[in-house]
Design an enzyme around this catalytic site. Structure first.
Site, PDB file in Angstrom:
ATOM      1  CG  ASN A 218      -1.546   1.199   1.771  1.00  0.00           C
ATOM      2  OD1 ASN A 218      -2.210   0.769   0.315  1.00  0.00           O
ATOM      3  ND2 ASN A 218      -2.249   2.243   1.958  1.00  0.00           N
ATOM      4  CD  GLU A 219      -0.910   5.937   1.585  1.00  0.00           C
ATOM      5  OE1 GLU A 219      -1.773   5.738   1.276  1.00  0.00           O
ATOM      6  OE2 GLU A 219      -0.683   5.317   3.000  1.00  0.00           O
ATOM      7  CD  GLU A 428      -6.183   4.474   1.375  1.00  0.00           C
ATOM      8  OE1 GLU A 428      -6.150   5.627   2.014  1.00  0.00           O
ATOM      9  OE2 GLU A 428      -5.472   3.199   1.675  1.00  0.00           O
TER      10      GLU A 428
END
Length: 541
Positions: A218-219, A428
């Protein structure tokens, strides 16, 4: 090897043509670095078109999925139960960096997953994005598998599938097992590639017959910047004068570059394993996510326009260019020099094309001002290497984000222009409010309405977008401010021993949209009179 200079020139021409064609007016804001962690509230123009004003679920492709998301440490709780070991997020929270709060209990999703899936069904979610806790599955980081961890995730996945909800799984979300951090420094070491691939193999083997969409990390751009430059997020590695915390470990001048380098190699290794061992049988996809602002120059000058492109290189191209072209952006290699690792020819070939999709994480816009003086410093970190100043939202506050979906639309168009229009999931996107502010979260409804309309506009631009996930499904333990702010469609009453969930206005609006019962923000007025919201209004009195 490719002619990078020709590619860069072509991109510049295409970018200028795109800006002229869309005739988008740049909102005027101003930025200041201050370690790039404290962003000022943007002064945004309100005269911009904010996406399609009236639309319905039927306006989106049939195979486009709408969902919502959480992550393991933020929702599960049961941090010390049934074989789970500590992660770097546990260590971060218990060190007091999250307002003295932690995720030991969180939303108790570990025990309440059936109730939560029932709420997802009531909402009408088509997909649910969650992460697996590496330290719950492999308490030693590698080696023996924890059967209780396997059982929990099997139960959750089966519950989703049986209710027609598509699981989207992330393997790493800020929660590396602490044992691997202690053993060799985690993501700053090449040893992590082997251990991450082993962990991914366990997940593919155990859950891949039901999970089609896998996000490796994630990111990584924000994870590396926050955790290895300023130390404001796990694993809190940094060095003076760049630390925003007190720290005696790490080196801010190069560790963020090393962390992303090893993340990309680990991602490519896991993707290669999946394609060789599992794809023909499971028919799934392996991707990675990246955090992106809407980037705009502070002034319509050449220096700020060039600085804006450079910031995008550092923030987004850092991950995307190796995946698309097999190497880091020229501006990064020029400014960071030997502090940014180089791919071998073989590694470049392995990373290039290793992502089946990209998860885009986006909340708001940022304005860029050129700052060439930063490059005069001999001792530099990631922020100084960018040679630009940014301003935006205070990451540690709970101010609401402005509704500026044109920023997301323009950034998505950059993915089409610069990176070959890859399949994209909006992983998101959501509105921040103060915790316990109100169940009638009209501002979140307006935000979701605007941004979903912006995604529809991007689809009509020809973008290859496959899905949209609201952050977040429940009010969670947030990374930077714990329980002080909330993003959830559902309020979690933390004063109730049962942690009872209550639908907010946004949950009602999203549900009506997903069920084709509400196609515009006009429906908000009717929802504000919803008796189920009024009946629990006393919670905020």
């Amino acid at each position: 090897m490719r002619r990078r200079d020709a590619v860069v020139e072509t991109r510049k021409e295409e970018n200028e043509e795109q800006m002229w064609r869309e005739s988008m007016e740049t909102p005027h804001k101003c930025f200041g670095n201050a370690f790039m962690v404290t962003f000022l509230l943007l002064n945004l123009s309100l005269g911009r078109v904010s996406g399609a004003d009236s639309y319905s679920r039927d306006d989106f492709p049939v195979d486009f999925v709408f969902g919502s998301g959480t992550s393991a440490y933020q929702v599960e709780g049961s941090a010390n139960e049934e074989g789970r070991s500590r992660s770097i997020w546990d260590t971060f929270a218990h060190a007091g960096y999250a307002h003295g709060e932690n995720g030991d209990v969180a939303c108790d999703g570990y025990h309440k997953y059936k109730e939560d899936v029932r709420l997802m069904v009531e909402t009408g979610l088509e997909a649910y994005r969650f992460s697996i806790s590496w330290s719950r599955l492999l308490p030693n980081g590698r080696g023996p598998v924890n059967p209780k961890g396997i059982q929990y995730y099997n139960n959750l996945i089966n519950q989703l599938i049986s209710n027609g909800i598509q699981p989207h799984v992330t393997l790493h979300n800020y929660d590396l097992p602490q044992v691997l951090e202690d053993e060799y420094g985690g993501w700053v070491s090449r040893d992590i590639i082997r251990d991450f691939t082993y962990y991914a193999d366990v997940c593919f083997r155990e859950f891949g017959d039901r999970v089609l969409y896998w996000t490796t990390v994630n990111e990584p751009n924000v994870f590396a910047f926050g955790g290895y430059d300023h130390g404001i997020s796990p694993p809190q590695r940094c060095s003076p004068p760049f630390c925003a915390i007190k720290s005696n470990k790490g080196n801010s001048t190069y560790e963020s570059y090393f962390a992303v380098h090893h993340i990309l190699l680990a991602h490519a290794s896991a993707a290669r394993l999946y394609r060789r061992k599992y794809r023909n049988k499971q028919h799934g996809y392996v991707g990675i996510s990246v955090y992106s602002f809407g980037f705009f120059p502070q002034t319509n000058t050449e220096k700020d326009r060039v600085a804006t492109k450079r910031v995008r290189d550092f923030m987004v191209g850092w991950v995307m260019e190796p995946l698309q072209y097999g190497d880091y952006p020229i501006s990064m290699k020029t400014n960071a020099g030997i502090r940014i690792p180089a791919f071998t020819t073989r590694e470049s070939e392995q990373v290039k094309g290793s992502s089946d999709f990209i998860g885009v994480i986006h909340y708001t816009n940022a304005n860029i001002t050129d700052n060439p003086d930063a490059l005069k410093n001999q001792l530099r970190d990631f922020s100084a290497d960018m040679a630009a100043n940014m301003s935006g939202i205070d990451l540690f506050g709970n101010d609401e984000y402005p509704v500026t979906p044109w920023g997301l639309r323009e950034e998505l168009n950059k993915f089409k222009l610069l990176y070959g229009n890859p399949p994209i999931f909006i992983h998101e996107n959501g509105q921040r409010t103060a915790s316990n502010s109100s169940l009638q979260d009209v501002s979140r409804v307006k935000y979701l309405h605007g941004y979903i309309g912006g995604v529809l506009d991007a689809l009509r631009d020809g973008l290859n977008i496959k899905g949209y996930f609201v952050w977040s499904f429940l009010d969670l333990f947030e990374l930077l401010d714990a329980y002080k702010s909330s993003f959830g469609l559902y309020y979690v009453d933390r004063d109730d021993p049962e942690l009872k969930r209550h639908p907010k206005l946004s949950a009602k609006w999203y549900s009506r949209f997903l069920k084709n019962r509400s196609s515009s923000i006009v429906g908000t007025v009717e929802l504000e009179k919803d008796p189920s919201l009024v009946s629990i209004g006393h919670l905020f009195e």
